[in-house]
Design a protein around this motif. Sequence first.
Motif, short mmCIF file in Angstrom:
data_model
loop_
_atom_site.label_atom_id
_atom_site.label_comp_id
_atom_site.label_asym_id
_atom_site.label_seq_id
_atom_site.Cartn_x
_atom_site.Cartn_y
_atom_site.Cartn_z
N ILE A 1 41.21 33.33 39.04
CA ILE A 1 40.32 34.03 39.96
C ILE A 1 39.08 34.54 39.22
O ILE A 1 39.20 35.28 38.24
CB ILE A 1 41.04 35.21 40.62
CG1 ILE A 1 42.21 34.72 41.48
CG2 ILE A 1 40.07 36.03 41.48
CD1 ILE A 1 43.10 35.83 41.99
N PRO A 2 37.86 34.17 39.65
CA PRO A 2 36.66 34.73 39.03
C PRO A 2 36.59 36.23 39.32
O PRO A 2 36.75 36.66 40.46
CB PRO A 2 35.51 33.99 39.74
CG PRO A 2 36.12 32.81 40.41
CD PRO A 2 37.53 33.21 40.73
N ARG A 3 36.36 37.02 38.27
CA ARG A 3 36.22 38.46 38.47
C ARG A 3 35.39 39.04 37.33
O ARG A 3 35.31 38.47 36.25
CB ARG A 3 37.57 39.17 38.56
CG ARG A 3 38.48 39.00 37.35
CD ARG A 3 39.70 39.89 37.48
NE ARG A 3 40.79 39.43 36.63
CZ ARG A 3 41.68 40.25 36.06
NH1 ARG A 3 41.60 41.55 36.26
NH2 ARG A 3 42.66 39.75 35.31
N PRO A 4 34.77 40.19 37.59
CA PRO A 4 33.96 40.81 36.53
C PRO A 4 34.83 41.23 35.36
O PRO A 4 36.02 41.55 35.52
CB PRO A 4 33.36 42.04 37.23
CG PRO A 4 33.50 41.77 38.69
CD PRO A 4 34.73 40.94 38.85
N ALA A 5 34.24 41.23 34.18
CA ALA A 5 34.97 41.63 32.99
C ALA A 5 35.47 43.07 33.13
O ALA A 5 34.80 43.93 33.72
CB ALA A 5 34.07 41.51 31.76
N ASP A 6 36.68 43.30 32.61
CA ASP A 6 37.27 44.65 32.57
C ASP A 6 37.52 45.24 33.95
O ASP A 6 37.61 46.46 34.11
CB ASP A 6 36.38 45.60 31.77
CG ASP A 6 36.15 45.13 30.34
OD1 ASP A 6 37.10 44.62 29.74
OD2 ASP A 6 35.01 45.25 29.85
N THR A 7 37.65 44.37 34.96
CA THR A 7 37.97 44.84 36.31
C THR A 7 39.46 44.69 36.58
O THR A 7 40.02 43.61 36.35
CB THR A 7 37.18 44.06 37.38
OG1 THR A 7 35.79 44.23 37.15
CG2 THR A 7 37.52 44.54 38.77
N ASP A 8 40.09 45.74 37.04
CA ASP A 8 41.51 45.69 37.35
C ASP A 8 41.78 44.66 38.44
O ASP A 8 41.11 44.64 39.48
CB ASP A 8 41.96 47.08 37.82
CG ASP A 8 43.41 47.10 38.25
OD1 ASP A 8 44.29 47.03 37.38
OD2 ASP A 8 43.66 47.16 39.48
N LEU A 9 42.77 43.79 38.22
CA LEU A 9 43.05 42.71 39.16
C LEU A 9 43.45 43.24 40.53
O LEU A 9 43.02 42.72 41.56
CB LEU A 9 44.15 41.80 38.61
CG LEU A 9 44.55 40.63 39.51
CD1 LEU A 9 43.38 39.68 39.75
CD2 LEU A 9 45.74 39.87 38.91
N SER A 10 44.25 44.29 40.56
CA SER A 10 44.69 44.84 41.84
C SER A 10 43.49 45.33 42.65
O SER A 10 43.40 45.08 43.86
CB SER A 10 45.67 45.99 41.60
OG SER A 10 46.10 46.55 42.82
N ARG A 11 42.56 46.00 42.00
CA ARG A 11 41.37 46.46 42.70
C ARG A 11 40.52 45.28 43.16
O ARG A 11 40.02 45.27 44.29
CB ARG A 11 40.54 47.38 41.79
CG ARG A 11 39.33 47.98 42.49
CD ARG A 11 38.46 48.79 41.55
NE ARG A 11 37.43 49.53 42.29
CZ ARG A 11 36.42 50.18 41.72
NH1 ARG A 11 36.30 50.20 40.40
NH2 ARG A 11 35.53 50.81 42.47
N TRP A 12 40.36 44.28 42.30
CA TRP A 12 39.51 43.14 42.63
C TRP A 12 40.08 42.36 43.81
O TRP A 12 39.33 41.84 44.64
CB TRP A 12 39.36 42.23 41.43
CG TRP A 12 38.39 41.11 41.62
CD1 TRP A 12 38.66 39.76 41.59
CD2 TRP A 12 36.98 41.21 41.88
NE1 TRP A 12 37.52 39.04 41.82
CE2 TRP A 12 36.47 39.90 42.00
CE3 TRP A 12 36.10 42.29 42.04
CZ2 TRP A 12 35.13 39.63 42.27
CZ3 TRP A 12 34.77 42.03 42.29
CH2 TRP A 12 34.30 40.71 42.41
N MET A 13 41.39 42.28 43.93
CA MET A 13 42.02 41.52 45.01
C MET A 13 41.81 42.17 46.38
O MET A 13 42.01 41.53 47.40
CB MET A 13 43.51 41.36 44.75
CG MET A 13 43.85 40.44 43.58
SD MET A 13 43.58 38.70 43.96
CE MET A 13 44.99 38.36 45.01
N THR A 14 41.42 43.45 46.41
CA THR A 14 41.14 44.12 47.68
C THR A 14 39.68 44.56 47.78
O THR A 14 39.32 45.37 48.63
CB THR A 14 42.05 45.35 47.87
OG1 THR A 14 41.92 46.23 46.76
CG2 THR A 14 43.51 44.91 48.01
N THR A 15 38.84 44.00 46.92
CA THR A 15 37.42 44.32 46.91
C THR A 15 36.67 43.54 47.97
O THR A 15 36.98 42.38 48.23
CB THR A 15 36.83 44.02 45.51
OG1 THR A 15 37.31 45.00 44.59
CG2 THR A 15 35.31 44.04 45.51
#
Length: 325
Positions: free
Chosen positions: A239-253
Amino acid sequence: MTDLATLTATLAAHPHVTGKRDIEVVCRALGLGQESPGRPGDDAAALRAGDGWQLLATEGFMNEFVADAPWFAGWCAVMVNASDIAAMGGRATALTNALWAPDAEAAAEILKGMAEASAAYGIPIVGGHSNLRTDRPQLAASMFGHAKALITSFDAEPGDLLIAAIDLRGAYAGESDNFPAFLGVEPERLRGDLTLLPDLAEAGMVRAGKDISQGGIAGTSVMLAECSGVGIEIDINAIPRPADTDLSRWMTTFPSFGFLLAAKPADVPTILDRFGARDIAAAAIGRITEGSKVTLHDDTERATLWDHAVDPYLGLAPEKEPAHA
């Protein structure tokens, strides 16, 4: 290492994910299913018009959000609807709005955000409803568009690959789960980025997908799976995501530019190249499968996020299960 059992349980109970279940309540009360006119469950209603489809999208905003971030709410009235139209393979044509506020001063920042977004995206505001004598600010907006070829929530098929395309050139807005990537951006870039979706639809490379909504990647993947009557397997490491971003938070962003797309494997390299050419992060993050489970996995573990056959999410699964389900 990510504890997938904990992650999936957290995501399935997250308010951004569970909030989408309100759609089932409304559709049931109105007697609507996915075969109803406009096909509820999609990002916008699609109605046949000549050699294409007329599109209509609507967004409403929480009163607290409008009161706390009036300019941002006004901008989102345009941006969110424009993303929904693009997610359908369409090009936006016009916007109407419904605005309530205690007075003109309270409405000013909402209208400023809306006007600036209208100019940036090149989508005219053509009318609506206003009341400046209410006890609190409220905002809703509807957008019209046109599509020559549709991207829908109903056409993902087993064997397709799942692509996530997300503009990571942004940052979180404070403590919220909103990730704006439009601030300080040239209008030409915003317009060109949205054009990618209808271009891909018209080229016949994408027939199924969804805008990543307030439910994030987690909720959006469940909506896509249920509407298409399929399962989805997602590799969390892809999954593309910003560096140092918590996966759980990113999945509901909620990103300001983000889409999940289902495509045939042969078309995926070209699709990724098109997003990459505009500096938008895009990757194949999983695959469409037979069945009804949305599962997350890494190199060693696997866990079920949702099984829409056991626990309907929107209540908008195909009325007759397809042969592959």
